[in-house]
Motif scaffolding. Structure first.
Motif, mmCIF file in Angstrom:
data_model
loop_
_atom_site.group_PDB
_atom_site.id
_atom_site.type_symbol
_atom_site.label_atom_id
_atom_site.label_comp_id
_atom_site.label_asym_id
_atom_site.label_seq_id
_atom_site.Cartn_x
_atom_site.Cartn_y
_atom_site.Cartn_z
ATOM 1 N N LEU A 68 0.986 -1.298 -0.063
ATOM 2 C CA LEU A 68 0.042 -0.135 0.016
ATOM 3 C C LEU A 68 0.857 1.294 0.194
ATOM 4 C CD1 LEU A 68 -2.501 1.157 0.210
ATOM 5 C CD2 LEU A 68 -2.678 0.970 2.474
ATOM 6 N N ARG A 69 2.098 1.177 0.695
ATOM 7 C CA ARG A 69 2.792 2.328 0.840
ATOM 8 C C ARG A 69 3.410 2.910 -0.625
ATOM 9 N NH1 ARG A 69 8.076 2.151 0.623
ATOM 10 N NH2 ARG A 69 7.993 0.318 1.637
ATOM 11 N N ARG A 70 3.777 1.651 -1.365
ATOM 12 C CA ARG A 70 4.315 1.845 -2.679
ATOM 13 C C ARG A 70 3.183 2.322 -3.659
ATOM 14 N NH1 ARG A 70 7.975 -2.493 -1.356
ATOM 15 N NH2 ARG A 70 6.569 -4.206 -1.804
ATOM 16 N N LEU A 71 2.081 1.841 -3.448
ATOM 17 C CA LEU A 71 0.969 2.479 -4.440
ATOM 18 C C LEU A 71 0.483 3.985 -3.848
ATOM 19 C CD1 LEU A 71 -1.588 -0.479 -4.148
ATOM 20 C CD2 LEU A 71 -0.427 0.269 -6.178
ATOM 21 N N ILE A 72 0.733 4.334 -2.684
ATOM 22 C CA ILE A 72 0.618 5.689 -2.512
ATOM 23 C C ILE A 72 1.617 6.587 -2.678
ATOM 24 C CG2 ILE A 72 0.389 7.341 -0.383
ATOM 25 C CD1 ILE A 72 -0.792 5.277 1.270
ATOM 26 N N GLN A 73 2.893 6.159 -2.879
ATOM 27 C CA GLN A 73 4.130 6.678 -3.486
ATOM 28 C C GLN A 73 3.959 7.016 -4.876
ATOM 29 O OE1 GLN A 73 7.306 4.487 -1.585
ATOM 30 N NE2 GLN A 73 7.852 5.868 -0.113
ATOM 31 N N ALA A 74 3.499 5.974 -5.325
ATOM 32 C CA ALA A 74 3.312 6.010 -7.070
ATOM 33 C C ALA A 74 2.152 7.025 -7.343
ATOM 34 C CB ALA A 74 3.005 4.574 -7.403
ATOM 35 N N TRP A 75 1.070 6.956 -6.533
ATOM 36 C CA TRP A 75 0.074 7.966 -6.706
ATOM 37 C C TRP A 75 0.422 9.305 -6.641
ATOM 38 C CZ3 TRP A 75 -2.524 11.632 -3.738
ATOM 39 C CH2 TRP A 75 -3.866 11.767 -4.335
ATOM 40 N N CYS A 76 1.255 9.609 -5.594
ATOM 41 C CA CYS A 76 1.762 10.786 -5.215
ATOM 42 C C CYS A 76 2.628 11.520 -6.413
ATOM 43 C CB CYS A 76 2.527 10.949 -3.919
ATOM 44 S SG CYS A 76 1.413 10.948 -2.605
ATOM 45 N N GLN A 86 5.253 14.542 -2.314
ATOM 46 C CA GLN A 86 6.116 13.325 -2.341
ATOM 47 C C GLN A 86 5.810 12.831 -0.788
ATOM 48 O OE1 GLN A 86 6.625 11.665 -5.482
ATOM 49 N NE2 GLN A 86 5.092 13.448 -5.736
ATOM 50 N N ILE A 87 5.814 11.458 -0.551
ATOM 51 C CA ILE A 87 6.030 10.862 0.462
ATOM 52 C C ILE A 87 7.340 10.036 0.495
ATOM 53 C CG2 ILE A 87 4.965 9.154 2.166
ATOM 54 C CD1 ILE A 87 1.962 9.955 1.306
ATOM 55 N N PRO A 88 8.153 10.560 1.325
ATOM 56 C CA PRO A 88 9.416 9.458 1.410
ATOM 57 C C PRO A 88 9.171 8.164 2.097
ATOM 58 C CG PRO A 88 9.574 11.103 3.273
ATOM 59 C CD PRO A 88 8.344 11.539 2.392
ATOM 60 N N THR A 89 10.221 7.257 1.844
ATOM 61 C CA THR A 89 10.152 5.808 2.422
ATOM 62 C C THR A 89 10.300 5.979 4.006
ATOM 63 O OG1 THR A 89 10.526 4.927 0.247
ATOM 64 C CG2 THR A 89 10.983 3.705 2.399
#
Length: 413
Positions: A68-76, A86-89
């Motif tokens: 889910l985190r990767r999906l959120i980052q890709a959407w951002c 952007q949301i950093p890891t």
């Protein structure tokens, strides 16, 4: 930013904001880590906000939802042009095992300094780290470092670091409560002695260490049982008074010194020891500097305590500016200051009112200020205190042309 709809499953069910570090609970529901950790910390009944099923309070049972985190980052990233940040890891959360290893490294001399630096950096970083450190025994380790690593000829840098870590753990909300600290320090007088020795080294090179040590001493005194505090030695109070008079120190350190003296003053023979340590003169000097409101209140609270004994009143009256500075602060700072100032005048008027003192109160304007209290828009109990002082020596003061006769004729005996 252009208005854009956030996908529903990207939003935390608690904060309703886009998740930066999604984690899944044992109930299968995903939340943002910060939100669910705060929920688990604060909730009276530790249950899942959505399912109401029981949840373990320990955040180690939260599983990172990497997909889910990767999906959120890709959407951002895809919506960056529309103003989406952007949301950093996120970093991997600190675990008890990591902290326990650092604590063990403190026992190995070649690893000690590196372990201390890492613990300090973790404590500064965030409250989640501080909670983890507290549960892994870092507070106990820092108490041991302060107790065992002190050398009489100098205060080492590790002491300053240990004090700072302990203060961060202790003063941070929801990390360590007073019950925890009472268990840790309740009978540990070696720690109190070590803090006292640290405070004795008040030089320009040690200002930072004293600034760290004094708030810790305040917290230590608050956590200890009152009975043994009644047996503190005169040297302890001399050290604390020395802190109070050191203007190179921070306001927090000076306030902490005042708190320590106020807390210990009523116990055993401490009031007399504090007077013998020269506190009264330093309090008057501090009041003359017209400090900010909270500091002034602490000064007057302690001064009122010390003036309740004969030696304290004698020292107060020996200071040329004692009566004048108390008079000057009335109606200028706060109701608390007014209350304590009037209490000081009441004690002086009842128990130390020689002819010279009564005339001094008249000469420096203390009697005029008491009359002003009667006319001021202040609490009725303050007016009653002023009235009782005026009544004690109304015959003497009534003969003075400096006082309005109509105010004093009401209080003749």
């Amino acid at each position: 930013m252009t208005e854009i709809e956030i996908p529903q499953f990207f939003a935390c069910p608690i904060s309703l904001q886009i998740m930066k570090d999604p984690v899944t609970t044992v109930t299968g529901i995903t939340y943002d880590r910060e939100s669910i950790e705060y929920w688990l910390l604060k909730a009276k009944h530790c249950t899942c906000p959505i399912t109401q099923q029981p949840l373990p309070r320990n955040s180690e049972f939260l599983t990172p939802n990497h997909t889910l985190r990767r999906l959120i980052q890709a959407w951002c990233s895809a919506n960056e042009a529309k103003g989406v940040d952007q949301i950093p890891t996120p970093k991997s959360p600190l675990s008890n095992a990591n902290v326990e290893k650092l604590v063990k490294d403190l026992e190995v001399p070649p690893r000690f300094q590196n372990a201390m630096e890492k613990l300090h950096n973790l404590a500064v970083e965030n409250e989640r780290n501080r909670r983890c450190m507290a549960s892994a025994g870092v507070a106990e380790a820092m108490v041991q470092v302060i107790t065992k690593s002190f050398t009489p000829d100098k205060t080492t840098s590790c002491i300053e670091e240990a004090l700072r870590i302990l203060r961060l753990l202790w003063s941070s909300a929801n990390v360590m409560d007073n019950n925890y600290m009472k268990r840790l320090l309740g009978q540990n007088f070696d720690f109190l002695s070590s803090l006292t020795r640290v405070l004795q080294l008040q030089t320009k090179n040690n200002v930072k260490v004293i600034n760290e040590a004094m708030p810790i001493l305040k917290l230590t005194i608050e956590a200890k049982d009152s009975t043994p505090l009644g047996n503190l030695g005169l040297e302890f109070f001399r050290v604390v008074v020395k802190v109070m008079k050191n203007r190179e120190l921070s306001q927090q350190a000076i306030k902490s010194a005042l708190y320590v003296l106020i807390e210990t003053c009523p116990l055993g023979r401490n009031r007399t020891k504090i007077v013998d340590a020269g506190a009264v003169e330093e309090l008057v000097e501090l009041a003359l500097e017209n400090p900010e409101k909270n500091l002034t209140e602490l000064v007057f609270i302690l001064l009122a305590h010390l003036c309740s004994c004969a030696d304290g009143r004698d020292q107060f009256l020996q200071h040329a500016a004692g009566i004048a500075v108390v008079s000057k602060r009335i109606l200028r700072v706060s109701p608390t200051t007014d209350d304590r100032a009037l209490h000081i005048f009441s004690l002086i008027s009842k128990f130390s009112a020689s002819h010279e003192v009564v005339q001094e109160m008249l000469r420096v304007g203390a009697v005029s200020k008491l009359c002003m209290v009667l006319q001021a828009d202040c609490a009725s109990y303050l007016k009653e205190k002023a009235r009782s002082v005026l009544r004690l020596h109304s015959k003497t003061w009534n003969n003075s042309p400096c006082i309005q006769v109509y105010l004093l004729t009401r209080f003749q005996r």
